[in-house]
Write a protein that holds these residues in place. Sequence first.
Motif, PDB file in Angstrom:
ATOM      1  N   TYR A  78     -16.304 -21.768  -3.715  1.00 51.17           N
ATOM      2  CA  TYR A  78     -16.570 -20.420  -4.242  1.00 51.17           C
ATOM      3  C   TYR A  78     -16.245 -20.342  -5.730  1.00 51.17           C
ATOM      4  CZ  TYR A  78     -11.646 -19.039  -4.358  1.00 51.17           C
ATOM      5  OH  TYR A  78     -10.320 -18.944  -4.642  1.00 51.17           O
ATOM      6  N   ALA A  81     -19.191 -21.533  -7.590  1.00 50.95           N
ATOM      7  CA  ALA A  81     -20.195 -20.473  -7.643  1.00 50.95           C
ATOM      8  C   ALA A  81     -19.804 -19.447  -8.712  1.00 50.95           C
ATOM      9  CB  ALA A  81     -20.327 -19.810  -6.272  1.00 50.95           C
ATOM     10  N   GLN A  82     -18.522 -19.114  -8.731  1.00 52.25           N
ATOM     11  CA  GLN A  82     -18.080 -18.120  -9.710  1.00 52.25           C
ATOM     12  C   GLN A  82     -18.167 -18.662 -11.138  1.00 52.25           C
ATOM     13  OE1 GLN A  82     -14.246 -16.637  -8.436  1.00 52.25           O
ATOM     14  NE2 GLN A  82     -15.148 -15.516  -6.713  1.00 52.25           N
ATOM     15  N   PHE A  86     -25.278 -22.144  -8.623  1.00 51.47           N
ATOM     16  CA  PHE A  86     -25.898 -21.618  -7.408  1.00 51.47           C
ATOM     17  C   PHE A  86     -26.665 -22.751  -6.743  1.00 51.47           C
ATOM     18  CE2 PHE A  86     -29.248 -19.758  -4.867  1.00 51.47           C
ATOM     19  CZ  PHE A  86     -28.663 -18.633  -4.300  1.00 51.47           C
ATOM     20  N   LEU A  87     -26.528 -22.836  -5.431  1.00 49.04           N
ATOM     21  CA  LEU A  87     -27.295 -23.822  -4.675  1.00 49.04           C
ATOM     22  C   LEU A  87     -28.200 -23.096  -3.693  1.00 49.04           C
ATOM     23  CD1 LEU A  87     -28.064 -26.614  -3.579  1.00 49.04           C
ATOM     24  CD2 LEU A  87     -25.977 -26.568  -2.184  1.00 49.04           C
ATOM     25  N   ALA A  88     -29.498 -23.207  -3.915  1.00 48.83           N
ATOM     26  CA  ALA A  88     -30.459 -22.708  -2.931  1.00 48.83           C
ATOM     27  C   ALA A  88     -30.644 -23.827  -1.920  1.00 48.83           C
ATOM     28  CB  ALA A  88     -31.781 -22.355  -3.597  1.00 48.83           C
ATOM     29  N   ASP A 102     -24.312  -7.357   2.286  1.00 51.25           N
ATOM     30  CA  ASP A 102     -22.886  -7.647   2.540  1.00 51.25           C
ATOM     31  C   ASP A 102     -22.456  -8.868   1.736  1.00 51.25           C
ATOM     32  OD1 ASP A 102     -23.015  -5.620   4.468  1.00 51.25           O
ATOM     33  OD2 ASP A 102     -23.519  -7.041   6.059  1.00 51.25           O
ATOM     34  N   LEU A 103     -23.301  -9.880   1.806  1.00 51.84           N
ATOM     35  CA  LEU A 103     -23.012 -11.155   1.155  1.00 51.84           C
ATOM     36  C   LEU A 103     -22.948 -11.005  -0.360  1.00 51.84           C
ATOM     37  CD1 LEU A 103     -25.144 -14.333   1.993  1.00 51.84           C
ATOM     38  CD2 LEU A 103     -24.194 -13.853  -0.230  1.00 51.84           C
ATOM     39  N   ALA A 106     -19.977  -8.899  -1.407  1.00 50.44           N
ATOM     40  CA  ALA A 106     -18.702  -9.622  -1.347  1.00 50.44           C
ATOM     41  C   ALA A 106     -18.581 -10.596  -2.506  1.00 50.44           C
ATOM     42  CB  ALA A 106     -18.582 -10.356  -0.012  1.00 50.44           C
ATOM     43  N   SER A 107     -19.689 -11.220  -2.863  1.00 47.68           N
ATOM     44  CA  SER A 107     -19.668 -12.183  -3.961  1.00 47.68           C
ATOM     45  C   SER A 107     -19.388 -11.493  -5.293  1.00 47.68           C
ATOM     46  CB  SER A 107     -21.013 -12.919  -4.024  1.00 47.68           C
ATOM     47  OG  SER A 107     -21.029 -13.793  -5.125  1.00 47.68           O
ATOM     48  N   ALA A 110     -15.801 -10.198  -5.448  1.00 42.74           N
ATOM     49  CA  ALA A 110     -14.814 -11.265  -5.663  1.00 42.74           C
ATOM     50  C   ALA A 110     -14.750 -11.670  -7.136  1.00 42.74           C
ATOM     51  CB  ALA A 110     -15.156 -12.479  -4.795  1.00 42.74           C
ATOM     52  N   GLU A 153     -33.307 -16.802  -0.260  1.00 42.58           N
ATOM     53  CA  GLU A 153     -32.468 -17.623  -1.136  1.00 42.58           C
ATOM     54  C   GLU A 153     -32.714 -17.237  -2.598  1.00 42.58           C
ATOM     55  OE1 GLU A 153     -30.225 -18.925   1.128  1.00 42.58           O
ATOM     56  OE2 GLU A 153     -30.226 -20.756  -0.072  1.00 42.58           O
ATOM     57  N   GLN A 156     -31.174 -13.925  -3.470  1.00 42.97           N
ATOM     58  CA  GLN A 156     -29.744 -14.019  -3.766  1.00 42.97           C
ATOM     59  C   GLN A 156     -29.512 -14.613  -5.156  1.00 42.97           C
ATOM     60  OE1 GLN A 156     -27.341 -15.637  -0.407  1.00 42.97           O
ATOM     61  NE2 GLN A 156     -29.262 -15.510   0.712  1.00 42.97           N
ATOM     62  N   LEU A 160     -27.374 -12.727  -7.992  1.00 36.40           N
ATOM     63  CA  LEU A 160     -26.063 -13.262  -8.396  1.00 36.40           C
ATOM     64  C   LEU A 160     -26.062 -13.771  -9.841  1.00 36.40           C
ATOM     65  CD1 LEU A 160     -25.095 -15.056  -5.065  1.00 36.40           C
ATOM     66  CD2 LEU A 160     -24.228 -12.890  -5.949  1.00 36.40           C
TER      67      LEU A 160
ATOM     68  N   GLU B 383     -19.434 -19.321   0.927  1.00 31.19           N
ATOM     69  CA  GLU B 383     -18.648 -19.765  -0.227  1.00 31.19           C
ATOM     70  C   GLU B 383     -19.557 -20.211  -1.363  1.00 31.19           C
ATOM     71  OE1 GLU B 383     -15.064 -22.101  -0.061  1.00 31.19           O
ATOM     72  OE2 GLU B 383     -15.064 -21.914   2.124  1.00 31.19           O
ATOM     73  N   SER B 384     -20.668 -20.837  -1.000  1.00 34.74           N
ATOM     74  CA  SER B 384     -21.575 -21.318  -2.046  1.00 34.74           C
ATOM     75  C   SER B 384     -22.173 -20.144  -2.823  1.00 34.74           C
ATOM     76  CB  SER B 384     -22.691 -22.180  -1.445  1.00 34.74           C
ATOM     77  OG  SER B 384     -23.706 -21.366  -0.879  1.00 34.74           O
ATOM     78  N   ARG B 385     -22.053 -18.943  -2.251  1.00 28.72           N
ATOM     79  CA  ARG B 385     -22.539 -17.757  -2.959  1.00 28.72           C
ATOM     80  C   ARG B 385     -21.413 -17.066  -3.725  1.00 28.72           C
ATOM     81  NH1 ARG B 385     -27.801 -18.387  -0.608  1.00 28.72           N
ATOM     82  NH2 ARG B 385     -27.510 -20.591  -0.955  1.00 28.72           N
ATOM     83  N   GLY B 386     -20.241 -17.710  -3.751  1.00 30.19           N
ATOM     84  CA  GLY B 386     -19.132 -17.152  -4.528  1.00 30.19           C
ATOM     85  C   GLY B 386     -18.183 -16.287  -3.734  1.00 30.19           C
ATOM     86  N   VAL B 387     -18.317 -16.324  -2.411  1.00 27.83           N
ATOM     87  CA  VAL B 387     -17.433 -15.519  -1.574  1.00 27.83           C
ATOM     88  C   VAL B 387     -16.217 -16.376  -1.196  1.00 27.83           C
ATOM     89  CG1 VAL B 387     -17.245 -14.168   0.550  1.00 27.83           C
ATOM     90  CG2 VAL B 387     -19.437 -14.284  -0.667  1.00 27.83           C
ATOM     91  N   LEU B 395     -16.363 -11.617   6.755  1.00 23.70           N
ATOM     92  CA  LEU B 395     -17.773 -11.246   6.910  1.00 23.70           C
ATOM     93  C   LEU B 395     -18.343 -11.828   8.201  1.00 23.70           C
ATOM     94  CD1 LEU B 395     -19.488 -11.694   3.412  1.00 23.70           C
ATOM     95  CD2 LEU B 395     -19.146  -9.564   4.659  1.00 23.70           C
TER      96      LEU B 395
END
Lengths: 279, 431
Positions: A78, A81-82, A86-88, A102-103, A106-107, A110, A153, A156, A160, B383-387, B395
């Motif tokens: 994570y 990612a932050q 990004f991985l599609a 939701d996803l 949350a991202s 965070a 994908e 997102q 993001l 997690e790969s999306r930053g969560v 979730l």
Amino acid sequence: MVATSELVIRDLHATVAGLEILRGVDLTVHAGEVHAIMGPNGCGKSTLSHTLMGRPDYTVTSGSATIDGVELLGTATYSRAQAGLFLAMQYPVEIPGVRVEDLVGASLAARGVGVEGLAQRLNDEANRLLVRDEFLERGVNDEFSGGEKKRVETLQLAMLRPKFAVLDEIDSGLDVDALRDVARRVVAMTQEDGLGVLAITHYARLLTELKPDFIHVMMAGRIVASGGPEIADQLEEVGYEGLARQLGVNELTVQKPLATGKFEDPTVGSNPFADPLGL
Amino acid sequence: MQHFNVDAARSLGGPQWLVDRRVAAAEVVGASTMPTAAEEIWRYSRIGELDLGRYRPVPVEELNAPGDERAPGGGPWALEAGKHSGMLVVRDGRVVRHELSPELEAKGVRVCDIATCGVDEDVQGALGSVVRDSPDFFTDLNDAFAPGGALIWIPDGVVVEDPIVVLHWCEGDGEASFPRTLVRAGRNSDVTVLERFGSPSSDHVVDAVTEIIVGDNAHVRYLSVQEHGSRTWHIGMQRAHLGRDAHLKTAAVALGGDYARLRAESRLDEQGAESEMVAVYFGDHKQMLDFRTLQDHVAPRTRSDLLFKGAVENEAASVYSGMIRLREAAQKAEAYQTNRNLVLDHGASAESIPNLEIFANDVKCSHGSTVGPIDDEQRYYLESRGVPPHDAERLIVLGFFDDVFSRLPHGGLVDRLRSTVIDKFDHGASR
């Protein structure tokens, strides 16, 4: 804007189940650039994408991967990612009951990014990518077709706004229309947001939509050739084996251990989301 | 068990028929022995840990006399129940308040205490008629020591728009209470009932029995929510009989208690009856949450569907044991049963035992169960999306329960219950 960002991969070696798959990958992607990595099945393309993202059963043995000087390797997925990666995924996993909103919420939360107006932005982006409302209402990827998964994908990705996106065979399972929609959205992000793209593909048809600036050919865990669009033409003509002969490369692929896919806890039973009836 | 005797049963007062009924049951209890985990219906349970000798029925001095309804309006739970058309507040099994909208009262709806509202022979006959066919020591015990009970009686053809809520509170160390509920929905009627159980962290045993009679073409939705304190034992029996073309949805949410058990049973007596049973449970610390279900198809062209979903963390345990019974006459019946469990920690465990008994040859039937940890692929994807990992798991857990939450018959409580699940998950210290 992020126009000066760079993703730098240096001498990356990685193993899966004890077998070395990546054998020294060097690659630099700048903001706004589109790079394509092509290669035969089993050459290590997908391993590169998961190694960059930090998939738990992939082990880096040496090398580095940085975004704007910040080391990604050794950090949590994570955090990568932050940091802007990004991985599609080639096979996006189904998560029942967890909607895209939701996803993404949350991202963003965070990262301390406000989520005001998220639903509206998501709707706008979904319209742009021709993602129908029902796919926003359902759990992410839950009973989506291959094309819907890849559109979501990309949705997102657009929400993001990472610095760099690795697209792992985003063209697999896509019909021509979906491929064009997805590629156009990605290209727009490179132009509007300076997104840097590393597109992993087995097929040339993605290239006609994505128009990469650079093409790299991967064989047996290394990048064996890099150049412009002419490399695709060369491949078209002689194939991977022909190119390997021209380059004097002996190995095309890395022999993979049989079971690397799942990393389930063997002490407990099956996935509770799976349909017990096998339907 | 010395405190669970005939004198104690008699002392609880009420009309003579009820006292006689109690005394008769106390005699049965006196001649019975406690069940043990050797019996199939108690397999995997913690019944062996229960020493009833350490408990006594809540005495009449504490319960107060029947008809003493000094309780205030149901407190925050009444507010959380949202708009409702009737309410019963029950303390230690004694109804201490009842209210009902005047319009429904005028239509003959009864929401009151079995011990005080002058029930007729119909009600007396209905009480116990549903659980009779599923003998259980704790039902006998409830028969002997229930001081009265929540009566919800809907006449034929009456549609009750807003839910009727039954709010139970039980407390007192070393004491046992015996909530009793009888729901009878007459022909062509329609009602939603919410029953909510709670206690402080008392060393208390709650032995609860709920009977539901769904008349021909009646529609009943029933939700029970159990949020007891961490030392309370809950042993619940909930059983329904369904008439022709009757529809029943029962839902259970089990979050509290030390050992908390629910037997949930539906018997489909007449053609066209449909039963839907759903549950959400979440165990933490050393809790055990225990479910025994029965989908009993007596008549042809009946349909039942069950979805129970649970999670356990820390050292908690859960048991799901479900039976689908398709009797000889139940041709063209359909019965489905699914139990799924998430095991969040290595110290936690979940048992899942589906069973079928099929005596008819032209039926559709399936069952399935799963027990497993959070899927690593799902966690990695998020997690790969930053969560971050804990947020990702939260979730996934909420997503796992989402289809049951969305099927709960009383939507107003869902957000509150969801946040209780989140709290339990976030406090699961070992992750």
